[in-house]
Structures are given as C-alpha cells and as structure tokens.
Motif scaffolding. Structure first.
Motif, PDB file in Angstrom:
ATOM      1  N   GLU A 282       0.771  -1.158  -0.089  1.00 50.74           N
ATOM      2  CA  GLU A 282      -0.078  -0.049  -0.111  1.00 50.74           C
ATOM      3  C   GLU A 282       0.815   1.105   0.097  1.00 50.74           C
ATOM      4  OE1 GLU A 282      -4.124   0.491   2.111  1.00 50.74           O
ATOM      5  OE2 GLU A 282      -2.354   0.717   3.524  1.00 50.74           O
ATOM      6  N   ASP A 283       2.041   1.303   0.586  1.00 45.68           N
ATOM      7  CA  ASP A 283       3.066   2.360   0.854  1.00 45.68           C
ATOM      8  C   ASP A 283       4.215   1.945  -0.101  1.00 45.68           C
ATOM      9  OD1 ASP A 283       3.526   0.420   2.714  1.00 45.68           O
ATOM     10  OD2 ASP A 283       4.147   1.973   4.311  1.00 45.68           O
ATOM     11  N   GLY A 284       4.209   1.434  -1.111  1.00 47.75           N
ATOM     12  CA  GLY A 284       5.246   1.027  -1.679  1.00 47.75           C
ATOM     13  C   GLY A 284       6.219   2.071  -2.132  1.00 47.75           C
ATOM     14  N   GLU A 285       5.925   3.038  -2.571  1.00 49.26           N
ATOM     15  CA  GLU A 285       6.726   4.112  -2.864  1.00 49.26           C
ATOM     16  C   GLU A 285       7.571   4.664  -1.688  1.00 49.26           C
ATOM     17  OE1 GLU A 285       6.824   8.929  -5.184  1.00 49.26           O
ATOM     18  OE2 GLU A 285       4.814   7.646  -4.536  1.00 49.26           O
ATOM     19  N   GLU A 286       7.000   4.710  -0.418  1.00 46.41           N
ATOM     20  CA  GLU A 286       7.532   4.953   0.520  1.00 46.41           C
ATOM     21  C   GLU A 286       8.794   3.882   1.033  1.00 46.41           C
ATOM     22  OE1 GLU A 286       6.681   5.817   5.618  1.00 46.41           O
ATOM     23  OE2 GLU A 286       5.181   6.210   3.773  1.00 46.41           O
ATOM     24  N   LEU A 287       8.168   2.653   0.967  1.00 46.21           N
ATOM     25  CA  LEU A 287       9.009   1.613   1.245  1.00 46.21           C
ATOM     26  C   LEU A 287      10.344   1.411   0.408  1.00 46.21           C
ATOM     27  CD1 LEU A 287       6.336  -1.457   2.073  1.00 46.21           C
ATOM     28  CD2 LEU A 287       8.208  -0.424   3.551  1.00 46.21           C
ATOM     29  N   THR A 288      10.137   1.993  -0.910  1.00 47.08           N
ATOM     30  CA  THR A 288      11.249   2.033  -1.959  1.00 47.08           C
ATOM     31  C   THR A 288      12.237   2.773  -1.603  1.00 47.08           C
ATOM     32  OG1 THR A 288       9.895   1.249  -3.834  1.00 47.08           O
ATOM     33  CG2 THR A 288      11.981   2.392  -4.102  1.00 47.08           C
TER      34      THR A 288
ATOM     35  N   SER B 159       3.320  -4.070   5.258  1.00 47.19           N
ATOM     36  CA  SER B 159       2.491  -3.010   4.853  1.00 47.19           C
ATOM     37  C   SER B 159       1.043  -3.569   4.830  1.00 47.19           C
ATOM     38  CB  SER B 159       2.692  -2.324   3.534  1.00 47.19           C
ATOM     39  OG  SER B 159       1.936  -1.529   3.172  1.00 47.19           O
ATOM     40  N   ARG B 160       0.339  -3.330   3.827  1.00 49.65           N
ATOM     41  CA  ARG B 160      -0.775  -3.967   3.226  1.00 49.65           C
ATOM     42  C   ARG B 160      -0.891  -4.163   1.848  1.00 49.65           C
ATOM     43  NH1 ARG B 160      -5.707  -4.771   5.945  1.00 49.65           N
ATOM     44  NH2 ARG B 160      -7.529  -4.774   4.753  1.00 49.65           N
TER      45      ARG B 160
ATOM     46  N   TRP C 121      10.941   5.026  -7.736  1.00 54.06           N
ATOM     47  CA  TRP C 121       9.679   4.316  -7.848  1.00 54.06           C
ATOM     48  C   TRP C 121       8.790   5.015  -9.167  1.00 54.06           C
ATOM     49  CZ3 TRP C 121       6.435   0.926  -5.235  1.00 54.06           C
ATOM     50  CH2 TRP C 121       5.081   1.127  -5.694  1.00 54.06           C
TER      51      TRP C 121
ATOM     52  N   ARG D   2      12.786   4.059   1.565  1.00 52.03           N
ATOM     53  CA  ARG D   2      13.193   3.523   2.891  1.00 52.03           C
ATOM     54  C   ARG D   2      14.174   2.336   2.846  1.00 52.03           C
ATOM     55  NH1 ARG D   2       9.387   0.403   7.451  1.00 52.03           N
ATOM     56  NH2 ARG D   2      11.257  -0.274   8.888  1.00 52.03           N
TER      57      ARG D   2
END
Length: 682
Positions: A134-140, A384-385, A150, A142
């Motif tokens: 769900e928060d893939g951009e932020e995880l990338t 995440s989700r 991203w 991080r």
C-alpha cells in the motif's frame, strides 16, 4: 555469435535459473551493441532483447528480437500518445535488423529508450511485494534510498518505456526502478553490472522483508483448517480432482496440476486467505495465467466428501456469475469476446491447490505463478498491506487487443490436446507404440505396466524434449490383476493430470496349448490378466470419467482370436472373446455419460511384442510348422493384403477411434489384421 549476444544469453540463463529472480517465461533482458551493416558496410547500433513468449532461463539466440536502435528511438517522434500506444508494437517491425529474429515484446520500448547499454526487467517475489504494498513508494525510499526510484503503475507499453527512461535520466545515481504493482527494472553499462544491480535490488528487498516483516502476516490458523496428513491429503485430492477438473472445463477442456507445497497449505489455513485471495494477483504475468482471482472452498478439510463436492459446484456457479459480471463491468464494444468464465486456480483448505491450463505445462506454470502470488502477498502483508492494481487495469491487460493477438498467433492445438490417456502394458509392443502415437498427437500419457522400469524408459523417451518430462508422460506400476494396484495407478494419473479421458486396455499375455494340455492355472492366468484386468481398469476409469462429466474413450485391444476359432488356443481366445463382449456391454452402459467404448482386433503382431517374445511366438511357430523368426512373414502371407502387422498399425487404429473424426462411433470392433477372411465381423 558476437560477445554482446553471448554475454546477454549468459546473464539471462543465470538470472532465469533462480526462481527468486523471476518466474518462468516472465521478464526480459536486453543488450545494446554495434555490428557492421551488411548492406552499407558501416557500423550500426543494435539492441538484442528477449522476444515475446520466451523464457530467460532457456533463452537461445533465436529467441532474441534484433532492432536498429536509431529507428527504435526515432519512434518517439511519431508516438501518438498513450491512448494509441498499442500502435507502436506494429512499428517495432519496421525497426528490425536483418531478419529481425523473434517477435518484439510489449516491453521493447522500456529497453530501447533507457540509455544504459544493458537492461533487465524481472518479476521477483520480493520486488513485487514492495511494488504491491500500500505504501510501496515510501518503502522503496526506505529500503533503497536514492539508488532505486519508484514508478507508479502503468500498463506495459511505449509510455511506460518513456516514463522509465525519463526517471533514469533524472536520477543518474539510480541502478533501477520498482514498477508499482508489477516488478523491477535494473540497468548497467556492462552485462555484469546490470546483473549485479538486478541481484542487489532483489536480495536487498528479500533481506528487508526478512528483517522487518512481522510473523504470521496471513493471520492465525483457522481452527480445523490445518493440513491433513500427507497420505490422507493426497487421497482426498485424488477424489476431488476429477470433479474440479470437470467444473474448470465447463467452457473448454483443461488439463490439471496439483500442488500441496508448504506455502500453499499454510496460506489456505490462515484467517486472512479469503480476503487476500479475493483481491487477486497483481503482476500481469501472474493474473494472465491465474485469472483475476481463484475459486476458494470455504469448508474445513474434514467436511464430508459429498458435502464438499456439492459446495464446490455451488461455488463454481457463483464464480462463473462473478466472472461474467467482471467482464460486463469493463468490456467495451472493441473488447474481445469473453474467453471463458471458469477458474484457473482452485484452493482447497487442508488439501492444496488445483491449477488448470490448455496443457500440463500451462497448468503447472499457472500453479507456480499462484505460489509466486502467495509469496508476494506474504511479503506485502508483512511490512504493509497488500494492494494490487485496480480490477479495471487487470481487465485492460487480460482483454488487451495485443494479448488477444498473441493468443490468436498460437499454433492450433493437436487433436488430442487436453486429453489424458492411460495405457496398460505401455512398456512394450503395442502399448509402447500406442503411447508414442497418443503423445505425438498432444495427449498427456500415463504409461502403466507391471514392469515399471520398462514403463519409465518409455515415459522418459516421450518427455525427452519437454521442459519437464512429467508434463508429457508419467510411468506407473500396474499389475492389472490387482484391484489395489489399478486403483493406485489411476489415482496417480489423476494427481498428475487431473483425471483420465482415454483408456487403452492393452495388457495381455498368451499361453498356446491344446485343450487337453491347458491347465486351470493357464485358464485363470489369462482370464485374470485380460478379462478381469480389463474389467478392473474400465470400472475404475469409468468412475473418474463419470465424475468429470467430460465424456471419454475406452479402447480394448482384443484380437482376431475373439472371432476366429484357431487351433490350440482355448484359454487365450476365450478371454479375448470376453474382452470383445465387454466392449459391447460397456458401450451400452456408458453411452449416457458420453463415454465411447470400442475395440481393436489385431493379428500377427510379432515385432516388438512382449507376448511373442515370452514364448508365445515359439509355440505358434511350432503349431504352424514355421521358423520362429519367420512367423511375421507367415502371418502376412495368410492375409488378404499380404502385409505384416506392426504395433504402429494398431496404434494408428487407436488414434483413428479417439482423434475426433469418429465422435459418433461406439461399440465398434476394428480389425487390424491385414485381412483375415475367417475373422470378418458378421
């Protein structure tokens, strides 16, 4: 082969050999280099890229598309915009160098427009887990900092290539990108650097998920949904598979594959599996093979068998309604017709996963892709989700005009494609010739023989050129006099391919003796093998065929002796007459289920025959007063056509009865004896 191509192939093979890096036939890789134009004699910039439909792990030079880089990049100047980007695929043909090699894939622009000399596009589970979070951009950010960028979800195509090229140009420090909902792309100036960057992205994502992922992301085990013990689990799978295969073949026949891996069994035992399964897969390579979502049984493993079967029928009807509604929500007047509303994946808690396709390899790969999807969901849920791409986007790809064109280009199926054949006595003689013919016509083949080593040799021969031999044929031990062995052999056939459609009762033997020398043991042995054995095989196969509700064929290899009163042959001829009448009886009984039962009456099949080699030939030669090595010639001379009958001629008759031209024929006996007037049917 130039070094650029060789290095590219080496990279593809190394990346494709590890399933952590990409799925079968998924992803692509490219390399740019210079060659001399044979027309002008001048150097020309080229790109070699994996063509449409190829597999990285087994890629050959012939599977590469070869394009002129200047022409490919010039397409930017005539690009009509995202609404018409599909037109660019046809334009790739005008960029081909020389004969052009393989057909360029939709991802060609991604490789050509990125400036780097080498590009990989892969579908690793760890990378897709980040891409579908769900928060893939932020995880990338991080996980990778500024080394990986991203890219929001966009359907594969020319515009995605432009997007990635722009991001790569704007981020010179980046080694690659995470493609939202999809996968990863990495690049490098050398083949080694590109491969290293791909592996860095994959292994870094794996390490992050392992370190930061919460335990049990699929939730607690549902009470009563624990996996059944292996023997019980596989027995229940064999009981359910024919019904499930029949349901999954409502629109068109399918071959099945069964998986009870730990990943599958754990997933279907957990509390979150209904929610996650309903969300469907995300990566286009996944859902094109697994369909938008699976059918999931909502009963505990210990539920009564008949209750489970009834519920599967209800769920299947609901699945078809839901799929038709999905098609109706998104189809436009230009969309291809709905291809079929049956599931490709069926999940059964405590038992495992049943996957389906137009052949065994396709069915197996569909199951492998859903395991990939489970791994993706586990990774995304752990940090995440899980948030796959929108349903409308899945439809755009599933019913993409380019996907439809790709399907239309596929070769026409062989006559016995999707059919599962079970042949007794398949390790030699007529049986071996029959399995060879059936496999050559597209059937999945179960080679059943009392001599397992002989059956394994034939099965290995049939699968020698396949990606996996068991996708074509398997060998099973089967003494047809044993009810338990027959049940076990047919259960093995069901677990291997989903069911049985075509049975050939071929196992046999003969003892040539006059009446007064024929013992009770001689009589019982021949009747046990041929009359009783054929009955047992037909009965157990009929159970499967009736459950599948897909029709079927049962073929008896009887004999001219079922009609002809030859000398010194009371036991053999009597049991062959028994087989011949079983044909008539079963044709009458099984017709209502669409099962056709026919017989073949060979004569004088000497070469390659296990019966003749075991002493029958010597006995018959003595009866007729000829040398044993000339027995085939002797039989040929007494026929109307003066031709020797070979095992392949009998196999041809089996195919004639089952290959699709005699769909309205049952209860027939075909003589394959080169013409023996005394054995004419009348």
């Amino acid at each position: 082969m130039n070094t650029v191509v060789q290095d590219l192939l080496n990279r593809c093979h190394e990346l494709g050999a590890d399933p952590r890096n990409t799925n079968y036939a998924g992803g692509n890789a490219s390399a740019k280099g210079v060659e001399t134009d044979p027309v002008t004699g001048e150097p020309v910039d080229l790109m070699w890229v994996k063509g449409s439909g190829g597999d990285l792990g087994t890629l050959k030079a012939s599977g590469l598309a070869v394009l002129r880089l200047d022409r490919l990049r010039a397409l930017v100047n005539v690009y009509p915009g995202v609404e018409r980007e599909d037109e660019m695929v046809a334009a790739f043909d005008f960029c081909a160098h020389g004969k052009g090699g393989a057909a360029p894939s939709i991802d060609t622009a991604m490789h050509g427009l990125v400036e780097a000399a080498h590009v990989d596009h892969l579908h690793p589970d760890s990378g897709i887990a980040i891409a579908t979070a769900e928060d893939g951009e932020e995880l990338t950010r991080r996980i990778f900092g500024d080394r990986v960028a991203w890219v929001p979800w966009r359907r594969p195509g020319f515009q995605l290539g432009l997007d990635i090229a722009a991001i790569a140009a704007a981020n010179p420090q980046a080694i690659g990108v995470i493609l939202g909902g999809h996968g990863i792309t990495a690049w490098g100036e050398t083949s080694e650097e590109c491969q290293a960057n791909s592996l860095e992205m994959i292994r870094t994502a794996e390490a992050f998920l392992a370190e930061h992922g919460r335990p049990e992301p699929f939730g607690p085990v549902i009470p009563g949904h624990e996996p059944l013990p292996e023997a019980e689990r596989r027995a229940r799978a064999a009981e359910l598979f024919p019904l499930i295969r029949g349901l999954a073949s409502t629109d068109k026949p399918q071959v099945g594959h069964f998986t009870d891996s730990d990943a599958v069994l754990d997933f279907v035992s957990r509390a979150e599996h209904p929610r996650l399964a309903a969300l469907g897969t995300s990566c286009p390579d996944h859902f094109l093979r697994t369909k938008v979502s699976p059918l999931v049984l909502d009963l505990a493993p210990g539920a009564p068998l008949e209750e489970v079967k009834a519920r599967l029928k209800e769920l299947h009807a609901a699945y078809r309604e839901d799929y038709a509604a999905y098609y109706g929500r998104h189809a436009t007047p230009e969309s291809p017709a709905m291809r079929g509303a049956d599931p490709a994946i069926v999940l059964v808690p405590g038992i495992g996963m049943f996957s389906f396709g137009a052949n065994k390899q396709t069915a197996r790969v569909a199951g492998e892709f859903y395991v990939n999807a489970i791994n993706v969901m586990r990774g995304a849920e752990s940090v995440s989700r899980y948030a796959p791409i929108e349903e409308s986007e899945k439809f755009r790809i599933e019913y993409w005009s380019l996907e439809e064109a790709k399907l239309q280009r596929m070769p026409k199926p062989k006559p016995l494609a999707t059919r599962v054949a079970f042949v007794t006595g398949g390790g030699s003689g007529i049986g071996a010739a029959t399995v060879r013919r059936l496999a050559s016509e597209g059937a999945c083949v179960v080679v059943a023989d009392r001599d397992l080593a002989a059956a394994e040799k034939v099965a290995a021969e049939l699968g020698a050129n396949a990606l996996r031999a068991s996708d074509v044929a398997i060998a099973v031990a089967a003494d047809v006099t044993s009810e338990d062995e027959i049940k076990a052999a047919l259960a093995a056939a069901v677990l291997a391919f989903g069911g049985v459609d075509l049975v050939v009762n071929n196992a046999g033997l003969s003892l040539s003796k006059p009446l007064l020398e024929t013992t009770v043991a001689d009589w019982d042995l021949q009747h046990d093998v041929m009359a009783r054995g054929s009955f047992l095989v037909s009965r157990e196969a009929a159970r499967i065929m009736i459950e599948q509700a897909m029709g079927g064929d049962v073929i008896y290899i009887s004999s001219k002796n079922s009609i002809f009163a030859g000398p010194n042959n009371i036991a053999y001829s009597a049991t062959k007459a028994d087989q011949a009448h079983q044909v008539r009886l079963l044709a009458a009984e099984l017709g209502e289920h669409g099962v056709r039962v026919n017989g073949i009456n060979p004569d004088g099949v000497v070469r390659g025959s296990g019966i003749f080699a075991s002493g029958w030939g010597a006995n018959r030669a003595a009866v007729y007063g000829v040398e044993e090595e000339k027995l085939g010639e002797f039989y040929a001379q007494r026929t109307l056509l003066k031709r020797e009958v070979l095992p392949e001629h009998v196999a041809n008759a089996v195919f004639a009865l089952t290959g699709g031209d005699l769909t309205h024929t049952t209860g027939l006996h075909i003589p394959v004896d080169a013409g023996v007037a005394a054995a004419f049917l009348r």
